[in-house]
Write a protein that holds these residues in place. Structure first.
Motif, PDB file in Angstrom:
ATOM      1  N   UNK A  49       0.721  -1.043   0.156  1.00  0.00           N
ATOM      2  CA  UNK A  49      -0.175  -0.042   0.028  1.00  0.00           C
ATOM      3  C   UNK A  49       0.813   1.183   0.166  1.00  0.00           C
ATOM      4  N   UNK A  50       2.168   1.199   0.531  1.00  0.00           N
ATOM      5  CA  UNK A  50       2.968   2.066   0.468  1.00  0.00           C
ATOM      6  C   UNK A  50       3.046   3.032   1.887  1.00  0.00           C
ATOM      7  N   UNK A  51       2.913   2.530   2.722  1.00  0.00           N
ATOM      8  CA  UNK A  51       2.794   3.003   4.098  1.00  0.00           C
ATOM      9  C   UNK A  51       3.980   2.782   4.916  1.00  0.00           C
ATOM     10  N   UNK A  52       4.617   3.842   5.413  1.00  0.00           N
ATOM     11  CA  UNK A  52       5.723   3.768   6.076  1.00  0.00           C
ATOM     12  C   UNK A  52       5.506   3.076   7.464  1.00  0.00           C
ATOM     13  N   UNK A  53       6.465   2.058   7.628  1.00  0.00           N
ATOM     14  CA  UNK A  53       6.264   1.143   8.921  1.00  0.00           C
ATOM     15  C   UNK A  53       6.330   1.914  10.141  1.00  0.00           C
ATOM     16  N   UNK A  54       6.686   3.045  10.248  1.00  0.00           N
ATOM     17  CA  UNK A  54       6.795   3.836  11.651  1.00  0.00           C
ATOM     18  C   UNK A  54       5.988   4.630  12.113  1.00  0.00           C
ATOM     19  N   UNK A  55       5.082   4.745  11.045  1.00  0.00           N
ATOM     20  CA  UNK A  55       3.772   5.806  11.245  1.00  0.00           C
ATOM     21  C   UNK A  55       2.788   4.966  12.060  1.00  0.00           C
ATOM     22  N   UNK A  56       1.948   5.803  12.818  1.00  0.00           N
ATOM     23  CA  UNK A  56       0.759   5.205  13.748  1.00  0.00           C
ATOM     24  C   UNK A  56      -0.656   5.178  13.016  1.00  0.00           C
ATOM     25  N   UNK A  57      -1.405   4.365  13.790  1.00  0.00           N
ATOM     26  CA  UNK A  57      -2.647   4.210  12.935  1.00  0.00           C
ATOM     27  C   UNK A  57      -3.503   5.718  12.970  1.00  0.00           C
ATOM     28  N   UNK A  58      -3.442   6.497  13.999  1.00  0.00           N
ATOM     29  CA  UNK A  58      -4.181   7.430  14.067  1.00  0.00           C
ATOM     30  C   UNK A  58      -3.393   8.789  13.120  1.00  0.00           C
ATOM     31  N   UNK A  59      -2.349   8.523  12.467  1.00  0.00           N
ATOM     32  CA  UNK A  59      -1.815   9.452  11.765  1.00  0.00           C
ATOM     33  C   UNK A  59      -2.024   9.288  10.423  1.00  0.00           C
ATOM     34  N   UNK A  60      -2.821   8.006  10.106  1.00  0.00           N
ATOM     35  CA  UNK A  60      -3.338   7.577   8.529  1.00  0.00           C
ATOM     36  C   UNK A  60      -4.447   8.423   8.323  1.00  0.00           C
ATOM     37  N   UNK A  61      -4.531   8.720   6.906  1.00  0.00           N
ATOM     38  CA  UNK A  61      -5.783   9.478   6.404  1.00  0.00           C
ATOM     39  C   UNK A  61      -6.810   8.243   5.853  1.00  0.00           C
ATOM     40  N   UNK A  62      -8.112   8.557   5.882  1.00  0.00           N
ATOM     41  CA  UNK A  62      -9.264   7.725   5.689  1.00  0.00           C
ATOM     42  C   UNK A  62      -8.757   7.129   4.161  1.00  0.00           C
ATOM     43  N   UNK A  63      -8.256   7.843   3.413  1.00  0.00           N
ATOM     44  CA  UNK A  63      -7.904   7.052   1.912  1.00  0.00           C
ATOM     45  C   UNK A  63      -6.946   5.885   2.207  1.00  0.00           C
ATOM     46  N   UNK A  64      -5.949   6.011   2.988  1.00  0.00           N
ATOM     47  CA  UNK A  64      -4.990   5.086   3.208  1.00  0.00           C
ATOM     48  C   UNK A  64      -5.520   4.056   4.081  1.00  0.00           C
ATOM     49  N   UNK A  65      -6.537   4.075   4.890  1.00  0.00           N
ATOM     50  CA  UNK A  65      -7.097   3.202   5.526  1.00  0.00           C
ATOM     51  C   UNK A  65      -7.892   2.457   4.566  1.00  0.00           C
ATOM     52  N   UNK A  66      -8.576   2.927   3.685  1.00  0.00           N
ATOM     53  CA  UNK A  66      -9.521   2.370   2.727  1.00  0.00           C
ATOM     54  C   UNK A  66      -8.671   1.702   2.002  1.00  0.00           C
ATOM     55  N   UNK A  67      -7.437   1.987   1.563  1.00  0.00           N
ATOM     56  CA  UNK A  67      -6.535   1.429   0.778  1.00  0.00           C
ATOM     57  C   UNK A  67      -6.302  -0.109   1.210  1.00  0.00           C
ATOM     58  N   UNK A  68      -5.714  -0.055   2.381  1.00  0.00           N
ATOM     59  CA  UNK A  68      -5.247  -1.229   3.238  1.00  0.00           C
ATOM     60  C   UNK A  68      -6.562  -2.203   3.300  1.00  0.00           C
ATOM     61  N   UNK A  69      -7.512  -1.773   3.369  1.00  0.00           N
ATOM     62  CA  UNK A  69      -8.881  -2.489   3.694  1.00  0.00           C
ATOM     63  C   UNK A  69      -9.379  -3.265   2.318  1.00  0.00           C
ATOM     64  N   UNK A  70      -8.824  -2.483   1.327  1.00  0.00           N
ATOM     65  CA  UNK A  70      -9.399  -3.107  -0.032  1.00  0.00           C
ATOM     66  C   UNK A  70      -8.229  -4.243  -0.324  1.00  0.00           C
ATOM     67  N   UNK A  71      -6.865  -3.822  -0.058  1.00  0.00           N
ATOM     68  CA  UNK A  71      -5.962  -4.760  -0.149  1.00  0.00           C
ATOM     69  C   UNK A  71      -6.197  -5.921   0.386  1.00  0.00           C
ATOM     70  N   UNK A  72      -6.409  -6.013   1.877  1.00  0.00           N
ATOM     71  CA  UNK A  72      -6.761  -7.125   2.517  1.00  0.00           C
ATOM     72  C   UNK A  72      -7.919  -7.964   1.866  1.00  0.00           C
ATOM     73  N   UNK A  73      -9.001  -7.382   1.603  1.00  0.00           N
ATOM     74  CA  UNK A  73     -10.234  -8.085   1.067  1.00  0.00           C
ATOM     75  C   UNK A  73     -10.051  -8.691   0.011  1.00  0.00           C
ATOM     76  N   UNK A  74      -9.083  -8.170  -0.809  1.00  0.00           N
ATOM     77  CA  UNK A  74      -8.745  -8.650  -2.410  1.00  0.00           C
ATOM     78  C   UNK A  74      -7.815  -9.828  -2.146  1.00  0.00           C
ATOM     79  N   UNK A  75      -6.606  -9.730  -1.257  1.00  0.00           N
ATOM     80  CA  UNK A  75      -5.524 -10.669  -1.114  1.00  0.00           C
ATOM     81  C   UNK A  75      -5.436 -11.749  -0.039  1.00  0.00           C
ATOM     82  N   UNK A  76      -6.248 -11.348   0.834  1.00  0.00           N
ATOM     83  CA  UNK A  76      -6.048 -12.266   2.273  1.00  0.00           C
ATOM     84  C   UNK A  76      -7.723 -12.998   2.809  1.00  0.00           C
TER      85      UNK A  76
END
Length: 122
Positions: free
Chosen positions: A37-64
């Motif tokens: 998804x292209x998210x830095x490992x050192x970032x915290x969940x509360x620093x993520x934007x809604x778009x990034x959370x949505x990207x992660x959700x879609x990746x997980x739904x599609x691949x896992x």
């Protein structure tokens, strides 16, 4: 609070650690998701934007396969072994260790608390 695969992931933790709160995602898959998804490992969940959370959700739904679907799949595999009457299925049915552990002593997690035998003294 970010919600992915029906689980509220903790907001104060780093993203790879927070993703492991989802059943079916371990440390390796969490790192893989961050990389894809292209998210830095050192970032915290509360620093993520809604778009990034949505990207992660879609990746997980599609691949896992995670949470309810994974639990259902595992239960179906165990039920299939029991129906076939395989050795592993019989061990599951009797509530004994499945993977070759000793049962003469130990195995109390699978067998439950020790049952006293009447009249047995040493």
């Amino acid at each position: 609070m970010a919600r992915i695969a029906g689980v509220n992931i903790p907001t104060g933790k780093r993203v790879p650690i927070a993703l492991t709160y989802i059943h079916g995602i371990g440390p390796m898959f969490a790192e893989q998701i961050c990389e894809a998804v292209g998210i830095d490992r050192t970032r915290r969940v509360n620093e993520l934007s809604d778009a990034e959370v949505l990207q992660m959700r879609e990746y997980i739904d599609a691949n896992l396969t995670v949470e309810g679907d994974l639990r259902r799949e595992v239960q179906m595999n165990v039920k299939r072994m029991m129906d076939l009457g395989s050795y592993r299925g019989l061990r599951h049915r009797r509530g004994l260790p499945v993977r070759g552990q000793r049962t003469h002593t130990n195995a109390r997690t699978r067998k439950g608390p020790a049952k006293p035998i009447a009249g047995k003294k040493k």
